[in-house]
Enzyme design. Structure first.
Site, mmCIF file in Angstrom:
data_model
loop_
_atom_site.group_PDB
_atom_site.id
_atom_site.type_symbol
_atom_site.label_atom_id
_atom_site.label_comp_id
_atom_site.label_asym_id
_atom_site.label_seq_id
_atom_site.Cartn_x
_atom_site.Cartn_y
_atom_site.Cartn_z
ATOM 1 C CB SER A 197 -0.644 -0.669 0.998
ATOM 2 O OG SER A 197 -2.229 0.960 1.477
ATOM 3 C CG MET A 198 1.830 5.504 3.127
ATOM 4 S SD MET A 198 2.117 6.401 4.243
ATOM 5 C CE MET A 198 3.544 5.040 5.190
#
Length: 259
Positions: free
Chosen positions: A95-96
Site C-alpha cells: 500500500s503506502m
C-alpha cells in the site's frame, strides 16, 4: 520480540536475525508498523533476513512527529538503510509502503546502488492518480476508510483510547499519500514483482499492470484471492513467492508472465 542491532537505530527493525544471503527490507502500509511483518519474517526464515522500517509516530516512536511527505520520508529511510547494504537487498512494500519502497529504490539506484528486486503490493502504479478521489477528513471518515479496506469488523476502533493511539499516524500517512505526486525520471533497473488482491478496491488489474512501465528489468504480476489486506491471510503464499525469487537472485531473469 523485535530484535535490533545496536547500530540500527529507531528506523530499522531486524525482525529475525540470520545470516541469510539476502536482506528483505519491508515497508508498512499507512498507519502500519514494523511489527506487521513478523509473520513474513518467520515464513522467510533461512531464505532472507527480514528488516522492517519503523516510521515515526507509531508504537515506540509515537511521541515523534509523523513525516507526512513521502519524498522527505524516502530520503530519511535511504540514509538509515545504507548501513545494511553489506548484503544484497530486496524491498517489499504494501500500500503506502509500495510507493515509499519505490521512491527509496529510485534514490538507491540513482546513487549507484543496486537492488535485487522490488516487491510492491496493494497499490496502483506511482504515475497513476484517481481524479476526484475523496480523502477522509474527520475521525469518523478516517475510521470508515480503514473499515472499507479491512474484511474484519475492527470493533476496537469504536474505543476513544484506541482512536487516540491509532488515528494520528494514520492521518499523517494519509496526508503523505494524498500529497504524493510522481516525478518523472529513469525507470528502475531491478526486477519488479507486483502483488494484488483480486478484490482490492484500491487497485484494478490495469493499474497493477502499469507498474511494468517503472522498470527496464523483468516484471511479474501476481494476484491472490482477497481484498486490500489479502496479505493477512496469504502470508505463507506471498512469502513462498518472494523466497522463490530470492533463491534465483543471481539469475538475470525473473518470470515475465502475469497470473
Amino acid at each position: 520480540m523485535t530484535e535490533t542491532r545496536r547500530d540500527a537505530g529507531a528506523w530499522i527493525r531486524r525482525l529475525l536475525p540470520s545470516d541469510a544471503p539476502v536482506r528483505l527490507v519491508c515497508f508498512p502500509h499507512a498507519g502500519g508498523a514494523a511489527s506487521y511483518y513478523h509473520r513474513m519474517a518467520r515464513q522467510l526464515s533461512g531464505e532472507a533476513e527480514v528488516l522492517a522500517v519503523q516510521y515515526p509516530g507509531r508504537q515506540d516512536r509515537r511521541r515523534e512527529p509523523c513525516v507526512d511527505d513521502l519524498a522527505e520520508l524516502a530520503d530519511l529511510v535511504l540514509a538509515e538503510i545504507r548501513p545494511w547494504t553489506d548484503r544484497p537487498l530486496a524491498f517489499f512494500g504494501h500500500s503506502m509502503g509500495a510507493l515509499l519502497s519505490f521512491e527509496v529504490a529510485r534514490r538507491l539506484e540513482g546513487d549507484g546502488g543496486t537492488l535485487t528486486a522490488l516487491f510492491v503490493s496493494g497499490r496502483r502504479a506511482p504515475r497513476l492518480t484517481r481524479p476526484g478521489e475523496v480523502r477522509p477528513r474527520s475521525d469518523d471518515e478516517l475510521v470508515a476508510a480503514v473499515r472499507k479496506l479491512n474484511e474484519a469488523p475492527l470493533p476496537l476502533l469504536d474505543e476513544p483510547a484506541v482512536r487516540d493511539f491509532v488515528l494520528p499516524p494514520l492521518r499523517g500517512d494519509y496526508r503523505a499519500v494524498a500529497a504524493y505526486r510522481y516525478a518523472s525520471g529513469p525507470p528502475l533497473a531491478c526486477p519488479v514483482v507486483m502483488l494484488t488482491g483480486d478484490q482490492d478496491p484500491q487497485v484494478t488489474w490495469d493499474e497493477a499492470q502499469a507498474w511494468r512501465e517503472h522498470t527496464t528489468g523483468a516484471f511479474e504480476l501476481r494476484s491472490f484471492p482477497g481484498g486490500h489486506f489479502y496479505l493477512d491471510t496469504h502470508t505463507a503464499d506471498v512469502a513462498g513467492l518472494v523466497a522463490a525469487h530470492l533463491r534465483n537472485l543471481r539469475s538475470p531473469r525473473f518470470g515475465t508472465g502475469a497470473a
